[in-house]
Design an enzyme around this catalytic site. Sequence first.
Site: not given
Length: 252
Positions: A21, A38, A136
Site C-alpha cells: 500500500d 503503481h 520460491l
Amino acid sequence: MNAKSELDLNNIPKHVAIIMDGNGRWAKERKLPRVMGHKVGTESVKIIVKAAKELGISVLTLYAFSTENWKRPSMEVQALMTLLKTYLKSELSDMLQNNISLRCIGQMEKLPGDVQEILVQVINETANLSGMSSGLILNLALSYGGREEITMAAKAVAEQCIRGEISTGDISEELFSSQLYTAGLPDPDLVIRTGGESRLSNFLLWQASYAEIYITETKWPDFRKGNLIEAIKDFQERERRYGKTSEQVKEN
Ligand code: IPE
Ligand code: IPE
Ligand code: MG
C-alpha cells in the site's frame, strides 16, 4: 543498514504476505499521477521477489488488487492491469531461471482476457518448478477478497454435502482450508503492510489468524530489501504463543 547477516537463518518465516500500500500517496507527495506510484511499485515487486528468494522465504504472497479495488476510476484500474501484464511478460524468463513458481489467488475470471492469458501461461510454465527445494512460490492476490474467498469455499462445501459426498460432521478446518484459493500453501507467518495503515483490508482473513503483523510507514514504491530484513528482524523478536503461556512456550 539491515543485512542478511543480522537475521537468524533458522527462523526465517516460511510464508510472508505483503499488503503493498501507499503507491498513490507516494506519487501525490511528488506531484505525480497516482499511476506513477503503481509503476515505481512494480520495481519494488521485482526487488522484493529477488530478496525473498535470497533470504530463503518459501512463499511470498503479494496483495496486488483487491475485490474492492474494482471501485477505483476505470483509468486507474486499466493502468494497473496493463502494469500487471507488462510485469508478467517481462519476468517469465527470470522466474524460470531462478526457480520461481507463480500462483494466483482471487477471482482470476474477472481479470481482462489478455491478462488472464499471460497469467495462465506464466503459471503453467513455472508450475513444475514449485516442487524443487530452494525455490520460491510467488503468489499474487488479484481481485482477491477474504470474504469472497470464504463465501466461495462455503458454497463448495455445501455442494459436496448436497451431493452426499460428505456429511456436515466431516466439515473440519482442514477440509474448509482445502477449498480456499490458498489450498496446499502454509498459512502466512508474517503479514507486512506498507503505507502505515493498521488494517487488513479484506486480506487473508482465514489464513492470517495467527500471523505476526508488521506495519511500516514506508510506502510500497520505497520498500527495499533492507525494509524486508527489518520486518523479519522484528518477526524474529516476537514470541509466538498460540494461546499458551510464555512459560509453556519456553519449555518446548
Ligand atoms: C496500493 O496503493 C496499490 C493498490 C491498492 C492497487 P494505493 O493505490 O492504495 O495507494 P494509497 O493508499 O492511495 O497511497
Ligand atoms: C489494500 O489497499 C489492497 C491492496 C494493497 C491491493 P487499499 O488501498 O485498497 O486499502 P484501503 O482501501 O485503504 O483499506
Ligand atoms: Mg491504499
